[in-house]
Design an enzyme around this catalytic site. Structure first.
Site, PDB file in Angstrom:
ATOM      1  N   GLU A   1      10.446  -1.815   3.608  1.00 21.42           N
ATOM      2  CA  GLU A   1       9.625  -1.774   2.389  1.00 21.42           C
ATOM      3  C   GLU A   1      10.475  -1.345   1.196  1.00 21.42           C
ATOM      4  OE1 GLU A   1       5.305  -0.717   4.420  1.00 21.42           O
ATOM      5  OE2 GLU A   1       6.575   0.919   3.785  1.00 21.42           O
TER       6      GLU A   1
ATOM      7  N   LYS B   1       5.375   6.621   1.694  1.00 18.57           N
ATOM      8  CA  LYS B   1       5.068   5.437   2.481  1.00 18.57           C
ATOM      9  C   LYS B   1       5.675   5.589   3.871  1.00 18.57           C
ATOM     10  CE  LYS B   1       5.510   1.420   0.805  1.00 18.57           C
ATOM     11  NZ  LYS B   1       4.323   1.132   1.627  1.00 18.57           N
TER      12      LYS B   1
ATOM     13  N   GLY C   1       0.823  -1.203   0.000  1.00 21.52           N
ATOM     14  CA  GLY C   1       0.000   0.000   0.000  1.00 21.52           C
ATOM     15  C   GLY C   1       0.855   1.249   0.000  1.00 21.52           C
TER      16      GLY C   1
ATOM     17  N   ASP D   1       0.710   5.762   1.454  1.00 17.56           N
ATOM     18  CA  ASP D   1      -0.032   6.847   2.103  1.00 17.56           C
ATOM     19  C   ASP D   1      -0.441   7.916   1.092  1.00 17.56           C
ATOM     20  OD1 ASP D   1       0.230   5.852   4.852  1.00 17.56           O
ATOM     21  OD2 ASP D   1       2.359   6.085   4.424  1.00 17.56           O
TER      22      ASP D   1
HETATM   23  C1  5RP Z   1       3.525   1.171   6.119  1.00 13.92           C
HETATM   24  C2  5RP Z   1       3.104   1.760   4.836  1.00 13.92           C
HETATM   25  C3  5RP Z   1       1.700   1.515   4.388  1.00 13.92           C
HETATM   26  O1  5RP Z   1       1.733   0.963   3.123  1.00 13.92           O
HETATM   27  C4  5RP Z   1       0.960   2.814   4.362  1.00 13.92           C
HETATM   28  O2  5RP Z   1       1.072   3.438   5.624  1.00 13.92           O
HETATM   29  C5  5RP Z   1      -0.506   2.612   3.995  1.00 13.92           C
HETATM   30  O3  5RP Z   1      -1.139   1.926   5.026  1.00 13.92           O
HETATM   31  P1  5RP Z   1      -2.653   1.477   4.950  1.00 13.92           P
HETATM   32  O4  5RP Z   1      -2.742   0.449   3.885  1.00 13.92           O
HETATM   33  O5  5RP Z   1      -2.932   0.943   6.338  1.00 13.92           O
HETATM   34  O6  5RP Z   1      -3.495   2.707   4.639  1.00 13.92           O
HETATM   35  O7  5RP Z   1       3.846   2.406   4.144  1.00 13.92           O
HETATM   36  O8  5RP Z   1       4.825   1.559   6.483  1.00 13.92           O
END
Ligand code: 5RP
Length: 234
Positions: free
Chosen positions: A107, A98, A86, A88
């Site tokens: 990641e 992210k 995923g 942000d």
């Molecule tokens: C974690 C990340 C996630 O991919 C990002 O925060 C999105 O999270 P979500 O799918 O809960 O909205 O980078 O480090």
């Protein structure tokens, strides 16, 4: 449709998207967060079609194992067919912010060895310019103040994410107030600050494909290069 329903929908779409990459010897990279969790839960149905996974966090490793999916150390693996995660925020060039969940460094490492990076988001994450979401920066604990001063000099307002340590034992500074018009340059500048482990801009290694869940269904977006060199969704 609720945000969770959109996340689930895009996770299922990702599973269909990567199905052709699954082989008995394939190892896939898996991201972190609530959208990635929906993907992991869906992936469990195909667990006999691939060898295993490399996880981008301890939480993801635990969830994968809970489904009976074998988790490999990245050092045992030379290349991953695909990485699914995923974000942000995502812009039109498929550059990302992210690290909302604090797993940005692992990641970024896992994404760097994947042949293809499939990013899965709901429509709330699509933006024209990155930076409204505070940019996470992973920092060595001893360098918290010096890095914060350097980030302030770059025009950001770093806020210490109190009470949180990453899987690597480091702290996170969330940087507010950045309008990131050149994400590659900003990614490099932040990574050049001594004491920064990495930052949550995924611009040098952006996504190859963005699956975007909307109330009208999931859109598949990639970037085509225009003569001017900039990217556009198609
Ligand atoms: C974690 C990340 C996630 O991919 C990002 O925060 C999105 O999270 P979500 O799918 O809960 O909205 O980078 O480090």
């Amino acid at each position: 449709m609720s945000q969770d329903e959109l996340k689930q929908q895009v996770a299922l779409a990702a599973l269909q998207y990567i199905k052709p990459q699954l082989r008995p010897d394939a190892i896939i990279g898996v991201g972190t967060g609530s959208t990635a969790n929906f993907f992991i839960d869906a992936l469990a149905a195909l667990k006999y079609d691939f060898k295993g996974a490399v996880a981008s966090s301890e939480a993801t490793a635990e969830r994968l194992r809970g489904h009976g999916i074998e988790v490999f150390d990245l050092n045992e693996v030379s290349q991953l067919a695909v990485y699914v995660d995923g974000a942000d925020e995502a812009n039109r060039q498929l550059e990302l912010i992210k690290g909302g969940g604090g797993a940005l460094t692992r990641e970024k490492v896992v994404a760097s060895v994947a042949k293809m990076f499939v990013c899965i988001v709901d429509e709330s994450k699509a933006v024209e310019m990155l930076g409204a979401f505070p940019l996470p920066v992973e920092v060595l604990p001893m360098a918290r103040s010096s890095v914060a001063r350097a980030i302030t000099a770059l025009g950001g307002q770093p806020i210490y994410r109190a009470g949180m340590l990453t899987d690597n034992g480091n702290i996170i500074l969330d940087v507010h107030g950045l309008s990131i018009s050149n994400a590659k340059e900003m990614e490099n500048k932040l990574n050049n600050i001594v004491g920064v482990v990495t930052n949550g801009l995924f611009a040098q290694r952006s996504a190859d494909v963005l699956l975007l869940a909307t109330s009208e269904g999931v859109k598949t977006l990639t970037v085509i290069n225009t003569p001017a060199g900039s990217g556009e969704f198609y």
